[in-house]
Design a protein around this motif. Structure first.
Motif, mmCIF file in Angstrom:
data_model
loop_
_atom_site.group_PDB
_atom_site.id
_atom_site.type_symbol
_atom_site.label_atom_id
_atom_site.label_comp_id
_atom_site.label_asym_id
_atom_site.label_seq_id
_atom_site.Cartn_x
_atom_site.Cartn_y
_atom_site.Cartn_z
ATOM 1 N N VAL A 182 0.796 -1.129 0.047
ATOM 2 C CA VAL A 182 0.091 -0.062 0.027
ATOM 3 C C VAL A 182 0.877 1.274 -0.051
ATOM 4 N N SER A 183 0.197 2.272 -0.379
ATOM 5 C CA SER A 183 0.901 3.684 -0.230
ATOM 6 C C SER A 183 0.963 4.406 1.301
ATOM 7 N N VAL A 184 1.750 5.100 1.343
ATOM 8 C CA VAL A 184 1.944 6.042 2.672
ATOM 9 C C VAL A 184 0.293 6.481 2.752
ATOM 10 N N GLN A 185 -0.159 7.519 1.750
ATOM 11 C CA GLN A 185 -1.616 7.803 1.925
ATOM 12 C C GLN A 185 -2.529 6.825 2.501
ATOM 13 N N TYR A 186 -2.483 5.697 2.083
ATOM 14 C CA TYR A 186 -3.259 4.597 2.384
ATOM 15 C C TYR A 186 -3.091 4.521 3.896
ATOM 16 N N CYS A 187 -1.912 4.489 4.489
ATOM 17 C CA CYS A 187 -1.517 4.312 5.893
ATOM 18 C C CYS A 187 -2.103 5.322 6.783
ATOM 19 N N ASP A 188 -1.932 6.566 6.320
ATOM 20 C CA ASP A 188 -2.774 7.668 6.956
ATOM 21 C C ASP A 188 -4.110 7.767 6.951
ATOM 22 N N MET A 189 -4.571 7.298 6.195
ATOM 23 C CA MET A 189 -6.188 7.221 5.994
ATOM 24 C C MET A 189 -6.712 5.910 6.972
ATOM 25 N N LEU A 190 -5.935 4.880 7.005
ATOM 26 C CA LEU A 190 -6.226 3.890 7.740
ATOM 27 C C LEU A 190 -6.120 4.261 9.366
ATOM 28 N N HIS A 191 -5.134 5.045 9.526
ATOM 29 C CA HIS A 191 -4.754 5.691 11.009
ATOM 30 C C HIS A 191 -5.956 6.386 11.483
ATOM 31 N N ARG A 192 -6.465 7.286 10.466
ATOM 32 C CA ARG A 192 -7.534 8.259 11.025
ATOM 33 C C ARG A 192 -8.594 7.154 11.253
ATOM 34 N N LYS A 193 -8.933 6.367 10.321
ATOM 35 C CA LYS A 193 -10.165 5.318 10.521
ATOM 36 C C LYS A 193 -9.793 4.745 11.858
ATOM 37 N N SER A 194 -8.927 4.284 12.295
ATOM 38 C CA SER A 194 -8.618 3.645 13.489
ATOM 39 C C SER A 194 -8.744 4.263 14.690
ATOM 40 N N LEU A 195 -8.656 5.732 14.597
ATOM 41 C CA LEU A 195 -8.966 6.603 15.658
ATOM 42 C C LEU A 195 -10.661 6.846 15.948
ATOM 43 N N VAL A 209 4.392 -1.027 3.714
ATOM 44 C CA VAL A 209 4.544 0.139 3.030
ATOM 45 C C VAL A 209 6.142 0.792 3.143
ATOM 46 N N VAL A 210 6.517 1.032 2.081
ATOM 47 C CA VAL A 210 7.857 1.576 1.966
ATOM 48 C C VAL A 210 8.086 2.735 2.436
ATOM 49 N N THR A 211 8.763 3.197 3.354
ATOM 50 C CA THR A 211 8.934 4.579 3.949
ATOM 51 C C THR A 211 9.737 5.386 2.631
ATOM 52 N N PRO A 212 9.165 6.650 2.399
ATOM 53 C CA PRO A 212 9.840 7.403 1.459
ATOM 54 C C PRO A 212 11.128 8.107 1.985
ATOM 55 N N CYS A 213 12.211 8.044 1.385
ATOM 56 C CA CYS A 213 13.282 9.037 1.525
ATOM 57 C C CYS A 213 13.702 8.675 3.096
ATOM 58 N N ALA A 214 13.922 7.319 3.389
ATOM 59 C CA ALA A 214 14.423 6.824 4.585
ATOM 60 C C ALA A 214 16.230 7.234 4.459
ATOM 61 N N ARG A 215 16.476 7.275 5.797
ATOM 62 C CA ARG A 215 17.966 7.571 6.038
ATOM 63 C C ARG A 215 18.493 6.617 6.863
ATOM 64 N N ARG A 216 19.915 6.167 6.671
ATOM 65 C CA ARG A 216 20.460 5.216 7.407
ATOM 66 C C ARG A 216 20.638 6.027 8.786
ATOM 67 N N PRO A 217 20.477 5.617 10.022
ATOM 68 C CA PRO A 217 20.995 5.940 11.299
ATOM 69 C C PRO A 217 22.459 6.484 11.124
ATOM 70 N N SER A 218 22.700 7.337 12.048
ATOM 71 C CA SER A 218 23.948 7.920 12.073
ATOM 72 C C SER A 218 25.136 6.868 12.726
ATOM 73 N N VAL A 219 26.345 7.067 12.353
ATOM 74 C CA VAL A 219 27.259 6.127 13.209
ATOM 75 C C VAL A 219 27.157 5.990 14.632
ATOM 76 N N HIS A 220 26.957 7.328 15.194
ATOM 77 C CA HIS A 220 26.778 7.436 16.619
ATOM 78 C C HIS A 220 25.539 6.380 17.088
ATOM 79 N N SER A 221 24.242 6.655 16.411
ATOM 80 C CA SER A 221 23.168 5.776 16.677
ATOM 81 C C SER A 221 23.568 4.276 16.501
ATOM 82 N N ASP A 222 24.199 3.837 15.449
ATOM 83 C CA ASP A 222 24.669 2.554 15.379
ATOM 84 C C ASP A 222 25.484 2.013 16.450
ATOM 85 N N LEU A 223 26.495 2.599 16.979
ATOM 86 C CA LEU A 223 27.185 2.404 17.711
ATOM 87 C C LEU A 223 26.466 2.124 19.270
ATOM 88 N N MET A 224 25.748 3.035 19.571
ATOM 89 C CA MET A 224 24.725 2.890 20.634
ATOM 90 C C MET A 224 23.842 1.680 20.588
#
Length: 245
Positions: A182-195, A209-224
């Protein structure tokens, strides 16, 4: 999930099949790609981070960091390239050695959910790696499975992912063919319905759903994250320190 292997073996093609069901004919070298997919399975939410690594591994410390943060692994070689198979042998050993350091265990007692893929099964005529060699590689390892696949023809790719998730004790619905995309828009709609409604007809349906523009955690976050895993699996003050070098 960390995907490792030599250059031009099809790692990115496998990830593309997994995320969007497509295959790109044109080859583009991967430096490092990070993807994130969210699932809703029987009302529970799962987050899967996917690291598509470079086959050149110019920075050994970053490869070691990827292994330390990884929970499940896919090792890829090309059936028509023997050197890529030798690289998988080295990678499997490196993963076990690195994880044994993190968990303060000997290599023989380490359990890492791992699937080895012999890709480009559509090139059977040019095969350079024989079946008995592969069987020897995965023998007596309950957490390691092998599949001959073709990312181009989409052969055995879904089955491979389903096996990997089973080895990792994750829901089998995370496999590409067992959930609704599904799309991100579908997830938003489903979340509103669940409320608004406590009961939803989609609650039993698995979707991702594939998260758009996902970024890898920083090296610091990985080390933690590594530190937390080490403390969680360690034995107090006697735990060996795991050094990234």
């Amino acid at each position: 999930m960390v995907i490792l292997g030599s250059t031009k073996v099809g790692k990115t093609a496998i990830v593309s099949r997994f995320l969007n069901g497509r295959f790109e004919e044109q080859y583009t070298p991967t430096i490092e790609d990070f993807h994130r997919k969210l699932y809703n399975i029987k009302g529970d939410v799962y987050q899967l981070d996917i690291l598509d690594t470079s086959g050149n591994h110019p920075f050994p410390a970053m490869r070691r960091l990827s292994i330390l943060t990884g929970d499940v692994f896919i090792l890829v070689f090309s059936l028509d390239n023997r050197e890529s198979f030798q690289e998988v042998l080295r990678l499997k050993t490196q993963i076990y050695e690195t994880k044994s350091c993190l968990k303060n265990k000997i290599k023989e007692n380490i359990e890492v959910p791992l699937v080895i893929c012999g890709n480009k099964g559509d090139r059977e005529f040019h095969r350079e790696v024989q079946q008995d060699e592969i069987e020897q590689l995965v023998a007596s390892d309950d957490k390691c499975a092998y599949f001959e696949i073709s990312a181009k023809r989409n052969e055995n790719v879904d089955k491979m992912f389903q096996t990997l998730f089973t080895l990792a004790k994750l829901p089998h619905e995370m496999s590409p063919d067992l959930h609704r995309k599904v799309s991100v828009q579908y997830c938003d709609m489903l979340h509103r319905k669940s409320l608004k409604h406590k009961k939803m007809k989609d609650i039993g349906e698995a979707y991702g759903v594939v998260t758009p523009c996902a970024r890898r955690p920083s090296v610091h976050s990985d080390l933690m994250y590594i530190k937390e895993k080490a403390i969680g699996g360690g034995h107090g003050k006697d735990k060996e320190r795991c050094v990234i070098s």
